[in-house]
Enzyme design. Structure first.
Site, PDB file in Angstrom:
ATOM      1  N   GLN A  27     -37.544  33.969 -56.786  1.00  9.77           N
ATOM      2  CA  GLN A  27     -36.129  34.271 -56.897  1.00  9.77           C
ATOM      3  C   GLN A  27     -35.346  33.232 -57.689  1.00  9.77           C
ATOM      4  O   GLN A  27     -34.359  33.556 -58.329  1.00  9.77           O
ATOM      5  CB  GLN A  27     -35.507  34.379 -55.497  1.00  9.77           C
ATOM      6  CG  GLN A  27     -35.840  35.657 -54.766  1.00  9.77           C
ATOM      7  CD  GLN A  27     -35.100  35.734 -53.436  1.00  9.77           C
ATOM      8  OE1 GLN A  27     -34.603  34.743 -52.927  1.00  9.77           O
ATOM      9  NE2 GLN A  27     -35.027  36.925 -52.874  1.00  9.77           N
ATOM     10  N   TYR A  54     -47.891  32.563 -52.087  1.00 13.15           N
ATOM     11  CA  TYR A  54     -46.468  32.742 -52.367  1.00 13.15           C
ATOM     12  C   TYR A  54     -46.231  32.766 -53.872  1.00 13.15           C
ATOM     13  O   TYR A  54     -46.618  31.839 -54.589  1.00 13.15           O
ATOM     14  CB  TYR A  54     -45.638  31.629 -51.742  1.00 13.15           C
ATOM     15  CG  TYR A  54     -45.608  31.599 -50.235  1.00 13.15           C
ATOM     16  CD1 TYR A  54     -46.070  32.669 -49.464  1.00 13.15           C
ATOM     17  CD2 TYR A  54     -45.112  30.489 -49.558  1.00 13.15           C
ATOM     18  CE1 TYR A  54     -46.044  32.636 -48.094  1.00 13.15           C
ATOM     19  CE2 TYR A  54     -45.076  30.444 -48.167  1.00 13.15           C
ATOM     20  CZ  TYR A  54     -45.544  31.519 -47.441  1.00 13.15           C
ATOM     21  OH  TYR A  54     -45.518  31.473 -46.066  1.00 13.15           O
ATOM     22  N   SER A 151     -51.933  30.609 -38.686  1.00 17.77           N
ATOM     23  CA  SER A 151     -50.674  31.359 -38.696  1.00 17.77           C
ATOM     24  C   SER A 151     -50.912  32.786 -38.228  1.00 17.77           C
ATOM     25  O   SER A 151     -51.834  33.455 -38.723  1.00 17.77           O
ATOM     26  CB  SER A 151     -50.072  31.367 -40.104  1.00 17.77           C
ATOM     27  OG  SER A 151     -48.890  32.149 -40.158  1.00 17.77           O
ATOM     28  N   GLN A 177     -48.432  28.825 -36.721  1.00 17.14           N
ATOM     29  CA  GLN A 177     -47.204  29.221 -37.409  1.00 17.14           C
ATOM     30  C   GLN A 177     -46.945  30.715 -37.205  1.00 17.14           C
ATOM     31  O   GLN A 177     -47.505  31.557 -37.887  1.00 17.14           O
ATOM     32  CB  GLN A 177     -47.290  28.905 -38.902  1.00 17.14           C
ATOM     33  CG  GLN A 177     -45.982  29.164 -39.639  1.00 17.14           C
ATOM     34  CD  GLN A 177     -46.042  28.765 -41.102  1.00 17.14           C
ATOM     35  OE1 GLN A 177     -45.657  29.541 -41.974  1.00 17.14           O
ATOM     36  NE2 GLN A 177     -46.519  27.571 -41.391  1.00 17.14           N
ATOM     37  N   PRO A 207     -36.585  31.793 -38.190  1.00 19.95           N
ATOM     38  CA  PRO A 207     -35.746  31.521 -37.015  1.00 19.95           C
ATOM     39  C   PRO A 207     -34.392  32.220 -37.083  1.00 19.95           C
ATOM     40  O   PRO A 207     -33.760  32.442 -36.054  1.00 19.95           O
ATOM     41  CB  PRO A 207     -35.591  30.000 -37.033  1.00 19.95           C
ATOM     42  CG  PRO A 207     -35.746  29.626 -38.472  1.00 19.95           C
ATOM     43  CD  PRO A 207     -36.801  30.562 -38.989  1.00 19.95           C
ATOM     44  N   ALA A 209     -34.143  35.202 -38.612  1.00 17.10           N
ATOM     45  CA  ALA A 209     -34.484  36.615 -38.848  1.00 17.10           C
ATOM     46  C   ALA A 209     -34.015  37.074 -40.222  1.00 17.10           C
ATOM     47  O   ALA A 209     -33.371  38.115 -40.371  1.00 17.10           O
ATOM     48  CB  ALA A 209     -33.907  37.503 -37.747  1.00 17.10           C
ATOM     49  N   LYS A 216     -24.869  37.779 -41.558  1.00 15.06           N
ATOM     50  CA  LYS A 216     -24.510  38.190 -42.920  1.00 15.06           C
ATOM     51  C   LYS A 216     -24.571  39.700 -43.115  1.00 15.06           C
ATOM     52  O   LYS A 216     -24.016  40.227 -44.081  1.00 15.06           O
ATOM     53  CB  LYS A 216     -25.392  37.480 -43.949  1.00 15.06           C
ATOM     54  CG  LYS A 216     -26.849  37.885 -43.918  1.00 15.06           C
ATOM     55  CD  LYS A 216     -27.701  37.019 -44.855  1.00 15.06           C
ATOM     56  CE  LYS A 216     -27.291  37.170 -46.299  1.00 15.06           C
ATOM     57  NZ  LYS A 216     -28.160  36.389 -47.185  1.00 15.06           N
ATOM     58  N   GLY A 284     -35.561  28.579 -45.248  1.00 12.73           N
ATOM     59  CA  GLY A 284     -35.581  28.634 -46.702  1.00 12.73           C
ATOM     60  C   GLY A 284     -34.177  28.481 -47.251  1.00 12.73           C
ATOM     61  O   GLY A 284     -33.198  28.455 -46.491  1.00 12.73           O
TER      62      GLY A 284
END
Length: 322
Positions: A27, A54, A151, A177, A207, A209, A216, A284
């Site tokens: 992004q 990623y 994870s 994870q 955390p 979501a 938002k 992030g």
């Protein structure tokens, strides 16, 4: 910024981990990624999480360049493997071959001589667990990896791995994870108890979501332009949370955040950090101010009555069983 031990290991991680899933190499451009990493460092964050899958390996490259020049001993670099990184039959999974190849490739992309925490991104049904654990242990003996983790493994898979490692005298995992937040609490019933007994710490992702718990997304309104819900690389993970009932319940958390002097995102992160077995929460950011805001949740202690009120508000919207 507060730090916590990762499970019962000697490794300390920052309560807030900066993660670059979706953002780096996908992004946002290199300059923006560097600005976010610098903001994380300025906020006291020392733990950085990525994965070879990623952005088709570009995220590791971006993180490596962003951390270039930072004193290596002052940060903890976490990465993962499992998902395909190429077309070959052995360019995926947790076989010895792929683990060794993937670790060396990640070291090159990250520009580092060792990985602090190397994690199995998922469980591999096609590879003997003993083979995976021996390969991880060999990387530790070689000094290329300091600690290992997993994870999104089940409690049974984690227990089996611990039993095998102990029986063979291998270094056992120190971290798990999982996804975890106020709305998604599936690890509480089985995974957390098993990990607490084994001394395994939780480094949790999402955390907030994916912004839902930051408030938002508003009931009855379209998702904001440029948000995760409109991004094709991440929208499938968030659509299940955009039901009107969930969004309405989340908005009822705003007065609680206001009373505590926190943003909605800070409330969600502080909630996670106050739960049993949590070592760190991964956040992030695509802008520096986002990571600065999230970092302020470190060290916040929520009153037990506030935690009870949150449970009452969210009620049956919470997912407790996988």
């Amino acid at each position: 910024m507060q730090h916590r031990r990762l499970g019962r290991s000697g490794l300390k991680v920052s309560e807030i981990t900066y993660g670059n899933w979706i953002t780096h190499g996908s992004q946002i451009e290199q300059d923006a990624a560097v600005a976010c990493v610098r903001a994380a460092l300025d906020a006291g964050i020392t733990t950085f999480d990525t994965a070879d899958a990623y952005a088709e390996t570009r995220a590791e490259q971006v993180l490596g360049r962003a951390l270039a020049g930072v004193r290596r001993e002052s940060v903890e670099v976490l990465t993962k493997l499992y998902w395909p990184t190429g077309p070959g039959a052995n360019e995926r999974g947790l076989s010895r071959k792929h683990i060794m190849d993937a670790a060396h490739a990640s070291l090159c992309r990250l520009g580092t001589e060792y990985i602090d925490l190397y994690q199995a991104h998922r469980f591999d049904e096609d590879t003997p667990l003993e083979e995976t654990l021996r390969a991880f242990d060999d990387l530790i003996r070689q000094g290329k990896v300091l600690y290992v983790g997993v994870s999104e493994w089940t409690a049974a898979q984690i227990s089996e791995a611990v039993e095998i490692a102990d029986g063979l005298g291998l270094d056992r995992m120190v971290a798990h994870q999982p996804q975890y937040n106020m709305l998604h609490r599936t690890i509480e019933a089985e995974v957390v108890p098993v990990c607490l007994e084994a001394g395994i710490g939780q480094i949790v992702y999402q955390p907030v979501a994916q912004g839902v718990l930051a408030g938002k997304y508003l009931p009855g309104e379209s998702a904001p332009a440029g948000s995760r819900a409109t991004d094709p690389t991440g929208s499938e993970f968030i659509q299940r949370l955009l039901r009107e009932e969930i969004l309405e319940r989340v908005q009822r958390l705003q007065p609680l955040a206001d009373e505590a002097g926190l943003s909605m995102a800070q409330l969600a992160i502080a909630w996670v950090l106050q739960q049993p077995g949590i070592s760190s929460a991964i956040v992030g950011a695509s802008r520096p101010e986002q990571i600065t805001n999230s970092a302020a949740a470190s060290g916040v202690k929520l009153d037990p009555s506030l935690l009870q009120t949150i449970d009452a508000i969210l009620g049956d919207c919470v997912v407790r069983v996988a």
